[in-house]
Write a protein that holds these residues in place. Structure first.
Motif, PDB file in Angstrom:
ATOM      1  N   VAL A 169       0.519  -1.228  -0.246  1.00 49.64           N
ATOM      2  CA  VAL A 169      -0.482   0.237   0.163  1.00 49.64           C
ATOM      3  C   VAL A 169       0.497   1.178   0.052  1.00 49.64           C
ATOM      4  CG1 VAL A 169      -1.835   1.318   1.318  1.00 49.64           C
ATOM      5  CG2 VAL A 169      -1.884  -0.974   1.326  1.00 49.64           C
ATOM      6  N   VAL A 170       0.178   1.827  -1.227  1.00 45.99           N
ATOM      7  CA  VAL A 170       1.599   3.401  -1.440  1.00 45.99           C
ATOM      8  C   VAL A 170       0.357   4.418  -0.832  1.00 45.99           C
ATOM      9  CG1 VAL A 170       2.340   5.016  -2.866  1.00 45.99           C
ATOM     10  CG2 VAL A 170       2.541   2.395  -2.824  1.00 45.99           C
ATOM     11  N   ARG A 171       0.483   5.256   0.173  1.00 47.20           N
ATOM     12  CA  ARG A 171       0.147   6.220   0.083  1.00 47.20           C
ATOM     13  C   ARG A 171       0.620   7.129   1.062  1.00 47.20           C
ATOM     14  NH1 ARG A 171      -4.379   2.541   3.440  1.00 47.20           N
ATOM     15  NH2 ARG A 171      -3.150   2.484   5.424  1.00 47.20           N
ATOM     16  N   GLY A 172      -0.122   8.898   1.574  1.00 46.34           N
ATOM     17  CA  GLY A 172       0.178   9.586   1.765  1.00 46.34           C
ATOM     18  C   GLY A 172       0.449   9.649   3.110  1.00 46.34           C
ATOM     19  N   GLU A 173       1.648   9.959   3.632  1.00 47.17           N
ATOM     20  CA  GLU A 173       1.875  10.071   5.129  1.00 47.17           C
ATOM     21  C   GLU A 173       0.942  10.741   5.935  1.00 47.17           C
ATOM     22  OE1 GLU A 173       5.587  12.604   6.301  1.00 47.17           O
ATOM     23  OE2 GLU A 173       6.945  10.941   5.163  1.00 47.17           O
ATOM     24  N   ASP A 174      -0.064  11.452   5.506  1.00 50.50           N
ATOM     25  CA  ASP A 174      -1.112  11.824   6.592  1.00 50.50           C
ATOM     26  C   ASP A 174      -1.860  10.297   6.557  1.00 50.50           C
ATOM     27  OD1 ASP A 174      -1.424  12.226   3.432  1.00 50.50           O
ATOM     28  OD2 ASP A 174      -3.477  13.098   3.373  1.00 50.50           O
ATOM     29  N   LEU A 175      -1.645   9.672   5.933  1.00 45.53           N
ATOM     30  CA  LEU A 175      -2.547   8.335   6.647  1.00 45.53           C
ATOM     31  C   LEU A 175      -2.147   7.628   7.611  1.00 45.53           C
ATOM     32  CD1 LEU A 175      -4.569   8.421   2.902  1.00 45.53           C
ATOM     33  CD2 LEU A 175      -5.467   8.929   5.857  1.00 45.53           C
ATOM     34  N   LEU A 176      -0.611   7.468   7.696  1.00 40.48           N
ATOM     35  CA  LEU A 176      -0.035   6.709   8.637  1.00 40.48           C
ATOM     36  C   LEU A 176      -0.725   6.195  10.427  1.00 40.48           C
ATOM     37  CD1 LEU A 176       2.647   5.839   8.911  1.00 40.48           C
ATOM     38  CD2 LEU A 176       3.277   7.877  10.479  1.00 40.48           C
ATOM     39  N   ILE A 177      -1.695   7.008  10.524  1.00 40.62           N
ATOM     40  CA  ILE A 177      -2.419   6.548  11.924  1.00 40.62           C
ATOM     41  C   ILE A 177      -3.653   5.974  11.021  1.00 40.62           C
ATOM     42  CG2 ILE A 177      -3.830   8.364  11.766  1.00 40.62           C
ATOM     43  CD1 ILE A 177      -3.512   8.426  15.119  1.00 40.62           C
ATOM     44  N   SER A 178      -3.821   6.416  10.181  1.00 38.49           N
ATOM     45  CA  SER A 178      -5.013   5.146   9.890  1.00 38.49           C
ATOM     46  C   SER A 178      -4.244   4.073   9.890  1.00 38.49           C
ATOM     47  CB  SER A 178      -5.464   5.341   8.071  1.00 38.49           C
ATOM     48  OG  SER A 178      -6.202   6.851   8.611  1.00 38.49           O
ATOM     49  N   THR A 179      -3.372   3.268   9.288  1.00 36.53           N
ATOM     50  CA  THR A 179      -2.901   2.288   8.577  1.00 36.53           C
ATOM     51  C   THR A 179      -2.356   1.329   9.966  1.00 36.53           C
ATOM     52  OG1 THR A 179      -0.995   3.203   6.976  1.00 36.53           O
ATOM     53  CG2 THR A 179      -0.804   1.100   8.219  1.00 36.53           C
ATOM     54  N   ALA A 180      -2.459   2.921  11.401  1.00 40.54           N
ATOM     55  CA  ALA A 180      -2.089   1.456  12.886  1.00 40.54           C
ATOM     56  C   ALA A 180      -3.747   1.471  13.162  1.00 40.54           C
ATOM     57  CB  ALA A 180      -1.833   2.539  13.541  1.00 40.54           C
ATOM     58  N   ARG A 181      -4.999   1.912  12.462  1.00 42.44           N
ATOM     59  CA  ARG A 181      -6.301   1.387  13.310  1.00 42.44           C
ATOM     60  C   ARG A 181      -6.629   0.139  11.508  1.00 42.44           C
ATOM     61  NH1 ARG A 181      -7.140   7.283  11.525  1.00 42.44           N
ATOM     62  NH2 ARG A 181      -7.750   8.013  13.643  1.00 42.44           N
ATOM     63  N   GLN A 182      -5.917   0.192  10.594  1.00 42.99           N
ATOM     64  CA  GLN A 182      -6.298  -0.634   9.518  1.00 42.99           C
ATOM     65  C   GLN A 182      -5.625  -2.285   9.590  1.00 42.99           C
ATOM     66  OE1 GLN A 182      -5.600   0.866   5.930  1.00 42.99           O
ATOM     67  NE2 GLN A 182      -6.890   2.502   6.156  1.00 42.99           N
ATOM     68  N   ILE A 183      -3.842  -1.528  10.016  1.00 46.64           N
ATOM     69  CA  ILE A 183      -3.355  -2.825  11.056  1.00 46.64           C
ATOM     70  C   ILE A 183      -4.264  -4.047  12.103  1.00 46.64           C
ATOM     71  CG2 ILE A 183      -1.950  -3.920  12.420  1.00 46.64           C
ATOM     72  CD1 ILE A 183      -0.183  -1.871  10.747  1.00 46.64           C
ATOM     73  N   LEU A 184      -5.515  -2.907  12.768  1.00 50.72           N
ATOM     74  CA  LEU A 184      -5.896  -4.034  13.732  1.00 50.72           C
ATOM     75  C   LEU A 184      -7.371  -4.649  13.131  1.00 50.72           C
ATOM     76  CD1 LEU A 184      -6.340  -1.887  16.805  1.00 50.72           C
ATOM     77  CD2 LEU A 184      -5.029  -3.402  16.786  1.00 50.72           C
ATOM     78  N   ILE A 185      -7.739  -4.261  11.942  1.00 50.89           N
ATOM     79  CA  ILE A 185      -8.948  -4.717  10.646  1.00 50.89           C
ATOM     80  C   ILE A 185      -8.438  -5.572  10.188  1.00 50.89           C
ATOM     81  CG2 ILE A 185     -10.649  -4.213   9.258  1.00 50.89           C
ATOM     82  CD1 ILE A 185     -10.383  -1.132   9.914  1.00 50.89           C
ATOM     83  N   TYR A 186      -7.322  -5.432   9.964  1.00 53.72           N
ATOM     84  CA  TYR A 186      -6.320  -7.358   9.666  1.00 53.72           C
ATOM     85  C   TYR A 186      -6.270  -8.005   9.728  1.00 53.72           C
ATOM     86  CZ  TYR A 186      -4.385  -4.347   4.649  1.00 53.72           C
ATOM     87  OH  TYR A 186      -4.619  -4.170   3.612  1.00 53.72           O
TER      88      TYR A 186
END
Ligand code: GLU
Length: 290
Positions: free
Chosen positions: A211-228
């Protein structure tokens, strides 16, 4: 391993794309190309109030003009699946059900204002107001609900849980559940899945390996890891690209119309010239060295 690289770009048709989007998508394209992989174009058009057909059409034209190339997407007839999130609702509902059956999500009636007021007493690291754990309903509340309809649904974030991951651009990243972010939305009262849920379901289902995306979504990645984890899926790699900022040091948004690809094209700029501009280059060098 290299042969299986699948990346994606995921524009939301809520306005004209600007130089910042183009740069993130360019990173995604270069990384897919370097790994001899596939790049997917997925349209994130779930927000019916903000998305418009005109922007959806324009995004494809503008990225095409800019030189972005993808192999699968709504404008290509490649696979049987749809590349528009609005046409993928059954997948999101299936994930909602899975999370509900595991007791990991709950319906919530509090407003954003309630949460803001309550979170004033909770110490956090300023990312967002934290939803108070004490407001979670008891577990049997969801038993009779067979559809998400009519409620905001939140994910129960394990309090104090450390979420650490390696970012291919930034290195080690670390967030704490209940401190950096609290119970977040997975489904919205107006009938659509949240960004966090939809993006994970699609990235899993489309077999995205990075997943390549903007740095503004870094914290979203942490949330999304919980969903994965909750859906029992393997994590992709993550690469958070630096953001293009304007002369005042703010990140670009769709309100910076003068930097929209459309306007830049009208003003006579060429993609090659834009890719050599200062705004474009700040931060891109470290990628080129890897
Ligand atoms: N649709 C999001 C955006 O336009 C991108 C989401 C993502 O890459 O995960 O900002």
């Amino acid at each position: 391993m290299t042969q299986n690289y699948r990346g994606r770009i995921a524009p939301s048709p809520t306005g004209y794309l600007h130089l910042g989007h183009a740069r993130t998508f360019w990173f995604a394209m270069e990384r897919a190309r370097a790994k001899k992989g596939i790049l997917i174009y997925r349209e994130e058009d779930l927000d019916f109030n903000r998305c418009r057909n005109e922007y959806s059409q324009a995004a494809i034209e503008d990225l095409d003009w800019f030189g972005c190339v993808w192999q699968e997407g709504p404008d290509k007839v490649r696979m049987k699946q749809s590349y528009r999130q609005s046409e993928r609702m059954p997948l999101f509902l299936k994930a909602w059900k899975e999370l509900k059956e595991q007791g990991l999500i709950y319906p919530c009636e509090k407003s954003r204002k309630d949460i803001r007021a309550a979170s004033e007493n909770i110490q956090n690291t300023d990312f967002e107001p934290i939803y108070p754990e004490a407001w979670r309903p008891s577990s049997h509340v969801t038993d009779d609900l067979n559809s998400p309809e009519g409620y905001n649904w939140r994910f129960k974030v394990p309090q104090g849980r450390k979420i650490d991951f390696h970012d291919e651009s930034l290195g080690p990243c670390q967030f704490f559940g209940g401190k950096d972010f609290g119970d977040f939305l997975v489904w919205r009262k107006d009938g659509i899945p949240s960004y966090e849920l939809a993006v994970v379901v699609d990235d899993i289902e489309m077999g995205i390996s990075e997943v390549v995306r903007g740095e503004d979504l870094l914290i979203s990645t942490a949330r999304q890891i919980l969903i994965y984890e909750a859906l029992g899926a393997k994590l992709p790699q993550f690469y958070h690209a630096p953001l293009v900022i304007d002369s005042a040091g703010d990140r670009l948004s769709k309100t910076h119309q003068s930097l929209s690809l459309r306007e830049l094209k009208k003003a006579g700029h060429t993609p090659e010239e834009l890719r050599q501009s200062e705004a474009w280059w700040s931060g891109i060098e470290d990628f080129l060295e890897t």
